[in-house]
Design a protein around this motif. Structure first.
Motif, PDB file in Angstrom:
ATOM      1  N   LEU A 130       0.826  -1.213   0.000  1.00 50.33           N
ATOM      2  CA  LEU A 130       0.000   0.000   0.000  1.00 50.33           C
ATOM      3  C   LEU A 130       0.855   1.256   0.000  1.00 50.33           C
ATOM      4  O   LEU A 130       0.493   2.251  -0.625  1.00 50.33           O
ATOM      5  CB  LEU A 130      -0.960   0.005   1.186  1.00 50.33           C
ATOM      6  N   ARG A 131       1.997   1.232   0.701  1.00 51.17           N
ATOM      7  CA  ARG A 131       2.889   2.399   0.691  1.00 51.17           C
ATOM      8  C   ARG A 131       3.357   2.716  -0.721  1.00 51.17           C
ATOM      9  O   ARG A 131       3.538   3.872  -1.079  1.00 51.17           O
ATOM     10  CB  ARG A 131       4.088   2.164   1.597  1.00 51.17           C
ATOM     11  N   LEU A 132       3.560   1.690  -1.519  1.00 51.76           N
ATOM     12  CA  LEU A 132       3.978   1.909  -2.897  1.00 51.76           C
ATOM     13  C   LEU A 132       2.812   2.227  -3.824  1.00 51.76           C
ATOM     14  O   LEU A 132       2.879   3.140  -4.632  1.00 51.76           O
ATOM     15  CB  LEU A 132       4.710   0.673  -3.437  1.00 51.76           C
ATOM     16  N   GLU A 133       1.751   1.461  -3.720  1.00 49.18           N
ATOM     17  CA  GLU A 133       0.683   1.538  -4.707  1.00 49.18           C
ATOM     18  C   GLU A 133      -0.415   2.541  -4.366  1.00 49.18           C
ATOM     19  O   GLU A 133      -1.012   3.120  -5.267  1.00 49.18           O
ATOM     20  CB  GLU A 133       0.085   0.149  -4.922  1.00 49.18           C
ATOM     21  N   HIS A 134      -0.712   2.731  -3.081  1.00 50.81           N
ATOM     22  CA  HIS A 134      -1.810   3.620  -2.690  1.00 50.81           C
ATOM     23  C   HIS A 134      -1.478   4.380  -1.404  1.00 50.81           C
ATOM     24  O   HIS A 134      -2.187   4.241  -0.398  1.00 50.81           O
ATOM     25  CB  HIS A 134      -3.100   2.825  -2.491  1.00 50.81           C
ATOM     26  N   PRO A 135      -0.428   5.195  -1.424  1.00 52.74           N
ATOM     27  CA  PRO A 135      -0.063   5.907  -0.188  1.00 52.74           C
ATOM     28  C   PRO A 135      -1.169   6.843   0.293  1.00 52.74           C
ATOM     29  O   PRO A 135      -1.307   7.068   1.494  1.00 52.74           O
ATOM     30  CB  PRO A 135       1.204   6.671  -0.572  1.00 52.74           C
ATOM     31  N   GLU A 136      -1.983   7.343  -0.631  1.00 55.26           N
ATOM     32  CA  GLU A 136      -3.078   8.230  -0.231  1.00 55.26           C
ATOM     33  C   GLU A 136      -4.115   7.485   0.613  1.00 55.26           C
ATOM     34  O   GLU A 136      -4.719   8.058   1.515  1.00 55.26           O
ATOM     35  CB  GLU A 136      -3.717   8.886  -1.448  1.00 55.26           C
ATOM     36  N   PHE A 137      -4.313   6.201   0.358  1.00 55.48           N
ATOM     37  CA  PHE A 137      -5.238   5.399   1.156  1.00 55.48           C
ATOM     38  C   PHE A 137      -4.747   5.292   2.592  1.00 55.48           C
ATOM     39  O   PHE A 137      -5.508   5.454   3.544  1.00 55.48           O
ATOM     40  CB  PHE A 137      -5.405   4.000   0.542  1.00 55.48           C
ATOM     41  N   LEU A 138      -3.455   5.009   2.746  1.00 54.07           N
ATOM     42  CA  LEU A 138      -2.892   4.898   4.091  1.00 54.07           C
ATOM     43  C   LEU A 138      -2.995   6.220   4.839  1.00 54.07           C
ATOM     44  O   LEU A 138      -3.378   6.260   6.003  1.00 54.07           O
ATOM     45  CB  LEU A 138      -1.423   4.447   4.035  1.00 54.07           C
ATOM     46  N   ALA A 139      -2.661   7.315   4.157  1.00 54.61           N
ATOM     47  CA  ALA A 139      -2.729   8.632   4.792  1.00 54.61           C
ATOM     48  C   ALA A 139      -4.158   8.966   5.194  1.00 54.61           C
ATOM     49  O   ALA A 139      -4.401   9.483   6.302  1.00 54.61           O
ATOM     50  CB  ALA A 139      -2.178   9.701   3.852  1.00 54.61           C
ATOM     51  N   ALA A 140      -5.121   8.652   4.337  1.00 55.81           N
ATOM     52  CA  ALA A 140      -6.517   8.949   4.623  1.00 55.81           C
ATOM     53  C   ALA A 140      -7.067   8.113   5.781  1.00 55.81           C
ATOM     54  O   ALA A 140      -8.061   8.495   6.399  1.00 55.81           O
ATOM     55  CB  ALA A 140      -7.373   8.725   3.377  1.00 55.81           C
ATOM     56  N   ASN A 141      -6.412   6.992   6.080  1.00 50.42           N
ATOM     57  CA  ASN A 141      -6.880   6.109   7.133  1.00 50.42           C
ATOM     58  C   ASN A 141      -5.987   6.098   8.358  1.00 50.42           C
ATOM     59  O   ASN A 141      -6.023   5.166   9.166  1.00 50.42           O
ATOM     60  CB  ASN A 141      -7.070   4.696   6.564  1.00 50.42           C
ATOM     61  N   GLY A 142      -5.144   7.121   8.500  1.00 49.30           N
ATOM     62  CA  GLY A 142      -4.356   7.297   9.710  1.00 49.30           C
ATOM     63  C   GLY A 142      -3.079   6.488   9.801  1.00 49.30           C
ATOM     64  O   GLY A 142      -2.524   6.342  10.883  1.00 49.30           O
ATOM     65  N   PHE A 143      -2.582   5.968   8.682  1.00 48.04           N
ATOM     66  CA  PHE A 143      -1.314   5.241   8.694  1.00 48.04           C
ATOM     67  C   PHE A 143      -0.243   6.147   8.112  1.00 48.04           C
ATOM     68  O   PHE A 143      -0.421   6.710   7.032  1.00 48.04           O
ATOM     69  CB  PHE A 143      -1.395   3.959   7.860  1.00 48.04           C
ATOM     70  N   ALA A 144       0.869   6.251   8.798  1.00 48.11           N
ATOM     71  CA  ALA A 144       1.935   7.134   8.304  1.00 48.11           C
ATOM     72  C   ALA A 144       2.754   6.465   7.229  1.00 48.11           C
ATOM     73  O   ALA A 144       2.880   5.314   7.115  1.00 48.11           O
ATOM     74  CB  ALA A 144       2.847   7.534   9.454  1.00 48.11           C
TER      75      ALA A 144
END
Length: 144
Positions: A130-144
């Protein structure tokens, strides 16, 4: 003397030109395709910048996971006639190791004690992807 831009930097520049300068010049029915190319370039940029070190660490832990514990139990179900662990070798290609892990997870091959470790590895693999493919998803869900 200046060093030339790195691969990730070149991808970023090309993506910016495509997105901001070229896409608006395209007919509206072709702009979605240009945005798709820009998104693919962004993924390639992130992969090139990140390198393989993080995945290499996780893969070595996965190989150690298989070497440390007993072989998984026989998978149930008519479609799986092999022991789950027989699908790929521990020391094989990383893709084979990941396929083996996926097959073992799907068929519930791990005993309770090893299931916790398997889930931890799966979680780390998921976050890394997810950090590579969808970092915006992680950021939107509270993952740094």
């Amino acid at each position: 003397m200046r060093d030339p831009p790195s691969g990730p930097r070149l991808l970023a520049l090309a993506r910016t030109v495509l997105s901001e300068e070229l896409t608006p010049l395209l007919p509206p029915d072709r702009q979605d395709e240009a945005r798709l190319v820009a998104a693919a370039m962004a993924l390639a940029e992130r992969e090139a910048a990140a390198g393989d070190a993080h995945f290499a660490t996780i893969l070595s832990e996965l190989a150690a996971f298989y070497q440390e514990g007993p072989s998984p139990s026989r998978c149930a179900g008519p479609s799986l006639s092999l022991h789950c662990g027989e699908r790929a070798g521990v020391r094989g290609d990383p893709a084979d190791l990941l396929r083996r892990f996926a097959a073992d997870l799907r068929c519930g091959a791990f005993a309770a004690a090893r299931e916790r470790a398997a889930r931890a590895l799966l979680w780390r693999l998921t976050l890394a992807r997810l950090r590579l493919e969808h970092p915006e998803f992680l950021a939107a869900n509270g993952f740094a």
